[in-house]
Design a protein around this motif. Structure first.
Motif, PDB file in Angstrom:
ATOM      1  N   CYS A  58      -3.292  -5.506   6.038  1.00  0.00           N
ATOM      2  CA  CYS A  58      -3.353  -4.113   5.578  1.00  0.00           C
ATOM      3  C   CYS A  58      -4.605  -3.388   6.064  1.00  0.00           C
ATOM      4  O   CYS A  58      -4.548  -2.174   6.349  1.00  0.00           O
ATOM      5  N   GLN A  59      -5.735  -4.078   6.186  1.00  0.00           N
ATOM      6  CA  GLN A  59      -6.965  -3.417   6.635  1.00  0.00           C
ATOM      7  C   GLN A  59      -6.826  -2.908   8.069  1.00  0.00           C
ATOM      8  O   GLN A  59      -7.244  -1.789   8.389  1.00  0.00           O
ATOM      9  N   LYS A  60      -6.223  -3.694   8.933  1.00  0.00           N
ATOM     10  CA  LYS A  60      -6.021  -3.267  10.323  1.00  0.00           C
ATOM     11  C   LYS A  60      -5.031  -2.108  10.399  1.00  0.00           C
ATOM     12  O   LYS A  60      -5.183  -1.193  11.214  1.00  0.00           O
ATOM     13  N   ILE A  61      -4.012  -2.153   9.538  1.00  0.00           N
ATOM     14  CA  ILE A  61      -3.053  -1.056   9.513  1.00  0.00           C
ATOM     15  C   ILE A  61      -3.737   0.227   9.057  1.00  0.00           C
ATOM     16  O   ILE A  61      -3.509   1.313   9.612  1.00  0.00           O
ATOM     17  N   LEU A  77      -5.306  12.933   4.451  1.00  0.00           N
ATOM     18  CA  LEU A  77      -4.626  11.653   4.666  1.00  0.00           C
ATOM     19  C   LEU A  77      -5.317  10.609   3.797  1.00  0.00           C
ATOM     20  O   LEU A  77      -6.525  10.368   3.931  1.00  0.00           O
ATOM     21  N   GLY A  78      -4.569   9.986   2.871  1.00  0.00           N
ATOM     22  CA  GLY A  78      -5.148   8.998   1.965  1.00  0.00           C
ATOM     23  C   GLY A  78      -4.295   7.754   1.847  1.00  0.00           C
ATOM     24  O   GLY A  78      -3.130   7.728   2.276  1.00  0.00           O
ATOM     25  N   ILE A  79      -4.879   6.724   1.268  1.00  0.00           N
ATOM     26  CA  ILE A  79      -4.177   5.454   1.068  1.00  0.00           C
ATOM     27  C   ILE A  79      -4.609   4.875  -0.268  1.00  0.00           C
ATOM     28  O   ILE A  79      -5.745   5.089  -0.723  1.00  0.00           O
ATOM     29  N   SER A  80      -3.709   4.148  -0.915  1.00  0.00           N
ATOM     30  CA  SER A  80      -4.039   3.464  -2.175  1.00  0.00           C
ATOM     31  C   SER A  80      -3.424   2.065  -2.156  1.00  0.00           C
ATOM     32  O   SER A  80      -2.417   1.821  -1.468  1.00  0.00           O
ATOM     33  N   TYR A  81      -4.027   1.166  -2.942  1.00  0.00           N
ATOM     34  CA  TYR A  81      -3.580  -0.227  -3.020  1.00  0.00           C
ATOM     35  C   TYR A  81      -3.250  -0.569  -4.476  1.00  0.00           C
ATOM     36  O   TYR A  81      -3.737   0.082  -5.415  1.00  0.00           O
ATOM     37  N   PHE A 110       0.856  -1.196   0.000  1.00  0.00           N
ATOM     38  CA  PHE A 110       0.000   0.000   0.000  1.00  0.00           C
ATOM     39  C   PHE A 110       0.884   1.234   0.000  1.00  0.00           C
ATOM     40  O   PHE A 110       2.094   1.158   0.273  1.00  0.00           O
ATOM     41  N   THR A 111       0.256   2.390  -0.285  1.00  0.00           N
ATOM     42  CA  THR A 111       0.949   3.676  -0.266  1.00  0.00           C
ATOM     43  C   THR A 111       0.124   4.670   0.527  1.00  0.00           C
ATOM     44  O   THR A 111      -1.100   4.758   0.343  1.00  0.00           O
ATOM     45  N   VAL A 112       0.779   5.403   1.426  1.00  0.00           N
ATOM     46  CA  VAL A 112       0.116   6.434   2.234  1.00  0.00           C
ATOM     47  C   VAL A 112       0.453   7.798   1.638  1.00  0.00           C
ATOM     48  O   VAL A 112       1.621   8.089   1.333  1.00  0.00           O
ATOM     49  N   PHE A 113      -0.591   8.652   1.494  1.00  0.00           N
ATOM     50  CA  PHE A 113      -0.429  10.008   0.950  1.00  0.00           C
ATOM     51  C   PHE A 113      -0.844  11.034   2.006  1.00  0.00           C
ATOM     52  O   PHE A 113      -1.843  10.855   2.706  1.00  0.00           O
TER      53      PHE A 113
END
Length: 199
Positions: free
Chosen positions: A187-190, A160-164, A134-137
């Motif tokens: 990844c979902q828990k993270i 704050l965003g995230i992409s897979y 994943f990537t955190v933005f």
């Protein structure tokens, strides 16, 4: 004069009674007292109150229960599922933090971008299959042009965003595939633990 008159009267009465054959009543010097006897039946205490007698014993009175009531449990409140054996990852540059499972130790690599940070599985990345998890933005605007991107929060002008990944990121090798998919399941828990930090 009166005593002689009284004596004479008594003598005349005696003579009159003797001629009639009756005896004169002799006045009693003491008053006659008559006693009226009234018989009352004996009454026992139970008959007096008109209550039936019984041999039954009364049950003891109940004592006051001073035990405090059990505390109510609020069933509507829910707690987030914690990540067991976790460590806190803090990125001061972008201003966010998240929880990483300790099972990931030694299995991931971080690649930093200008406003992002990506997590990769080391073995699949080294094998040339990407291995991106994943990537955190953290940006001033939403990055909806990025595939599989979603906003997780907003604070102080920052998103704050995230992409897979949109494609396969692991090797056909079974061991590399299993390692990647095991990490992918976390990844979902993270994602749920991601928060922006105050500036």
């Amino acid at each position: 004069m009166r005593p002689y008159f009284a004596i004479g009267t008594a003598v005349c009465m005696l003579l009159f009674c003797s001629s009639c054959g009756t005896s004169a009543p002799v006045p009693s010097s003491s008053p006659i007292s008559s006693t009226v006897e009234t018989e009352f039946p004996s009454i026992t205490p139970s008959e007096e109150l008109n209550l039936p007698t019984t041999n039954q014993t009364l049950a003891p009175t109940s004592t006051l229960d001073t035990t405090p009531p059990p505390e109510k449990i609020n069933s509507s409140s829910t707690q987030p599922t914690p990540i067991l054996d976790e460590s806190i990852y803090v990125n001061d540059k972008l201003g966010f933090q998240m929880k990483i499972p300790e099972s990931w130790n030694g299995l991931y690599e971080i690649i930093e971008g200008e406003n992002s940070i990506s997590f990769h599985n080391i073995k699949n990345y080294a094998a040339g299959y990407g291995g991106r998890l994943f990537t955190v933005f953290v940006t001033e605007e939403e990055r909806n042009e990025i595939p599989h991107y979603k906003v997780l929060g907003y604070s102080e002008g920052r998103f704050l965003g995230i992409s897979y990944p949109t494609d396969v990121q692991f090797s056909n090798d079974s061991s590399l595939q299993q390692e990647y998919q095991t990490m992918e399941n976390d990844c979902q828990k993270i994602e749920e633990s991601l928060i922006l930090l105050p500036r």
